[in-house]
Design an enzyme around this catalytic site. Structure first.
Site, mmCIF file in Angstrom:
data_model
loop_
_atom_site.group_PDB
_atom_site.id
_atom_site.type_symbol
_atom_site.label_atom_id
_atom_site.label_comp_id
_atom_site.label_asym_id
_atom_site.label_seq_id
_atom_site.Cartn_x
_atom_site.Cartn_y
_atom_site.Cartn_z
ATOM 1 N N SER A 259 5.363 -7.770 -4.621
ATOM 2 C CA SER A 259 4.468 -8.864 -5.000
ATOM 3 C C SER A 259 4.529 -9.216 -6.487
ATOM 4 O O SER A 259 4.110 -10.301 -6.880
ATOM 5 C CB SER A 259 3.025 -8.537 -4.621
ATOM 6 O OG SER A 259 2.511 -7.510 -5.442
ATOM 7 N N LYS B 137 -1.723 -6.871 -10.439
ATOM 8 C CA LYS B 137 -1.491 -8.320 -10.482
ATOM 9 C C LYS B 137 -1.579 -8.789 -11.931
ATOM 10 O O LYS B 137 -1.876 -8.024 -12.841
ATOM 11 C CB LYS B 137 -2.539 -9.074 -9.643
ATOM 12 C CG LYS B 137 -2.636 -8.670 -8.182
ATOM 13 C CD LYS B 137 -1.447 -9.100 -7.357
ATOM 14 C CE LYS B 137 -1.638 -8.690 -5.889
ATOM 15 N NZ LYS B 137 -0.406 -8.920 -5.089
#
Length: 294
Positions: A52, A113
């Protein structure tokens, strides 16, 4: 009158053994206390299990995360021990920071993230372009990213299929991105872009699919204490663009869930090592990635 005995133990070696075990136990307690303090307040290791955050982070990367940047909460401690009330020594992250946090809704798993939006910001995606407070973020096309297909990528896809029965999942997202490499193996070729936030922070992203559900969203207005987080691999990241779901997307993240900021990559492996074959420990290492900062 009390007397002092001058009798010696029947077996002096037994007393010595007891003393040695006590000293060893004290050493272990001190070591455990040191590691607890180190991991809770200063620095902690993490590894990357998914794609990701490509291209910055690959499956098999190991990195250190600093713990003091955003203050301390119970999530700073191993097992989320409730040792501090609320959030102390709080500091707000900056747009562009790569952060580790406890993922909503359960705050059980550690995710990583990039910070995109801060309190007061309005975040939106339109046709794959990030919009912050009504202004499109600069997005420049770069050369394609080429990543060799590695064993840990294959293992990650197999694990997804096992957990989610995703028969259509592919090691390169889709078959069209996979091609033959010069060494006879396989590689993934992805469209790559440079994104520049309003504060001047730049980083590379992947935008590999058209009409992805995350390419067009409504507007998200962030309240006090909230942050908007996204993965750099935009079409393979379940992030703040989607409602929080256990084991999936994260929704809007409270700042109190922050664990720390990514600092440096300290090791990386392609997953091909065999623990019974020591020489493969070295052949599997990706030395060029070691020492990369954030």
């Amino acid at each position: 009158m009390n007397s002092i005995s001058d009798e010696k133990p029947d077996n002096p070696s037994d007393a010595d053994n007891v003393s040695e075990w006590k000293d060893f136990g004290k050493f272990l307690l001190k070591l455990a206390a040191f590691m607890f303090i180190l991991r809770s307040f200063i620095i902690s290791p993490f590894n990357i299990p998914s794609e990701s955050m490509q291209p910055r982070l690959l499956i098999g990367d190991y990195l250190l995360v600093t713990k003091w940047n955003y203050g301390y909460t119970k999530y700073s401690f191993p097992f989320s021990l409730p040792l501090v009330p609320g959030r102390i020594f709080a500091s707000e992250p900056e747009r562009g920071d790569v952060v580790v946090f406890k993922a909503p809704p359960t705050a059980r798993d550690d995710y990583i993230k990039r910070v995109i939006g801060l309190p007061g910001d309005q975040i939106e995606m339109r046709s794959g372009v990030l919009i912050i407070n009504g202004e499109p973020v600069k997005k420049k096309r770069l050369e394609d990213l080429v990543i060799p297909v590695t064993q840990n990528m294959i293992d990650a896809v197999a694990e997804k299929k096992r957990l989610n029965s995703l028969s259509a999942e592919h090691v390169c997202a889709e078959p069209r991105f996979e091609e033959e490499a010069r060494d006879g193996g396989s590689q993934c070729r992805y469209p790559r872009y440079l994104e520049t936030l309003p504060n001047g922070r730049s980083y590379e992203i992947l935008d590999i699919m058209n009409n992805h559900p995350g390419d067009n969203t409504g507007a998200f207005l962030l309240a006090e204490g909230e942050i908007f987080l996204m993965g750099d691999n935009r079409d393979r990241s379940s992030d703040s663009r989607f409602p929080a779901e256990d084991g999936g997307a994260i929704g809007i993240v409270p700042q109190e869930n922050l664990v720390g900021r990514a600092w440096v990559t300290v090791f990386s492996t392609d997953g091909s090592a065999n623990w019974l074959l020591p020489w493969t420990w070295f052949s599997a290492a990706r030395g060029s990635r070691i020492g990369d900062g954030f």
